[in-house]
Design a protein around this motif. Structure first.
Motif, PDB file in Angstrom:
ATOM      1  N   THR A 123       0.853  -1.182   0.000  1.00 30.17           N
ATOM      2  CA  THR A 123       0.000   0.000   0.000  1.00 30.17           C
ATOM      3  C   THR A 123       0.889   1.232   0.000  1.00 30.17           C
ATOM      4  O   THR A 123       2.019   1.218   0.502  1.00 30.17           O
ATOM      5  CB  THR A 123      -0.944   0.026   1.213  1.00 30.17           C
ATOM      6  OG1 THR A 123      -0.179  -0.020   2.407  1.00 30.17           O
ATOM      7  CG2 THR A 123      -1.922  -1.140   1.177  1.00 30.17           C
ATOM      8  N   ALA A 124       0.371   2.300  -0.579  1.00 28.63           N
ATOM      9  CA  ALA A 124       1.125   3.546  -0.669  1.00 28.63           C
ATOM     10  C   ALA A 124       0.158   4.716  -0.647  1.00 28.63           C
ATOM     11  O   ALA A 124      -0.953   4.632  -1.169  1.00 28.63           O
ATOM     12  CB  ALA A 124       1.963   3.575  -1.942  1.00 28.63           C
ATOM     13  N   GLY A 125       0.623   5.807  -0.044  1.00 24.77           N
ATOM     14  CA  GLY A 125      -0.167   7.027   0.022  1.00 24.77           C
ATOM     15  C   GLY A 125       0.572   8.171  -0.642  1.00 24.77           C
ATOM     16  O   GLY A 125       1.667   7.996  -1.199  1.00 24.77           O
ATOM     17  N   THR A 126      -0.011   9.331  -0.586  1.00 26.95           N
ATOM     18  CA  THR A 126       0.549  10.527  -1.215  1.00 26.95           C
ATOM     19  C   THR A 126       2.034  10.674  -0.899  1.00 26.95           C
ATOM     20  O   THR A 126       2.436  10.619   0.256  1.00 26.95           O
ATOM     21  CB  THR A 126      -0.220  11.775  -0.739  1.00 26.95           C
ATOM     22  OG1 THR A 126      -1.600  11.625  -1.086  1.00 26.95           O
ATOM     23  CG2 THR A 126       0.327  13.034  -1.384  1.00 26.95           C
ATOM     24  N   GLY A 127       2.829  10.807  -1.966  1.00 31.25           N
ATOM     25  CA  GLY A 127       4.274  10.986  -1.830  1.00 31.25           C
ATOM     26  C   GLY A 127       5.078   9.700  -1.826  1.00 31.25           C
ATOM     27  O   GLY A 127       6.303   9.736  -1.914  1.00 31.25           O
ATOM     28  N   ASP A 128       4.413   8.549  -1.754  1.00 28.12           N
ATOM     29  CA  ASP A 128       5.120   7.265  -1.734  1.00 28.12           C
ATOM     30  C   ASP A 128       5.442   6.787  -3.146  1.00 28.12           C
ATOM     31  O   ASP A 128       4.685   7.029  -4.085  1.00 28.12           O
ATOM     32  CB  ASP A 128       4.286   6.194  -1.027  1.00 28.12           C
ATOM     33  CG  ASP A 128       4.151   6.426   0.468  1.00 28.12           C
ATOM     34  OD1 ASP A 128       5.015   7.121   1.045  1.00 28.12           O
ATOM     35  OD2 ASP A 128       3.178   5.911   1.053  1.00 28.12           O
TER      36      ASP A 128
END
Length: 75
Positions: free
Chosen positions: A43-48
């Motif tokens: 999983t990844a969020g903003t900026g990842d």
């Protein structure tokens, strides 16, 4: 050859499973996504930044998301 693709996904939508087009990364510009390949997931969020595995994979939007896909293809 280097190619950039901007992908926008609504929450709950996905890019269905597909082959890896070459060495690739996905930078999450906004939102939250899950990358799945076989039994593995990330999983990844903003900026990842996600490194796309060299195998079939899919991308799922956990929330409305924008992702910059960068592909380096040789040959």
């Amino acid at each position: 050859m280097l190619r950039h693709v901007l992908i926008a996904l609504r929450s709950g939508s996905c890019l269905s499973e597909h082959d890896n087009p070459g060495e690739a990364t996905a930078l999450v510009l906004q939102g939250h996504v899950e990358l799945r390949s076989g039994t593995d997931s990330w999983t990844a969020g903003t900026g990842d930044l996600l490194v796309i595995p060299p195998a079939r994979h899919s991308l799922h939007a956990i929330e409305d998301s924008a992702v910059l896909l960068t592909i380096a293809k040789t040959g």
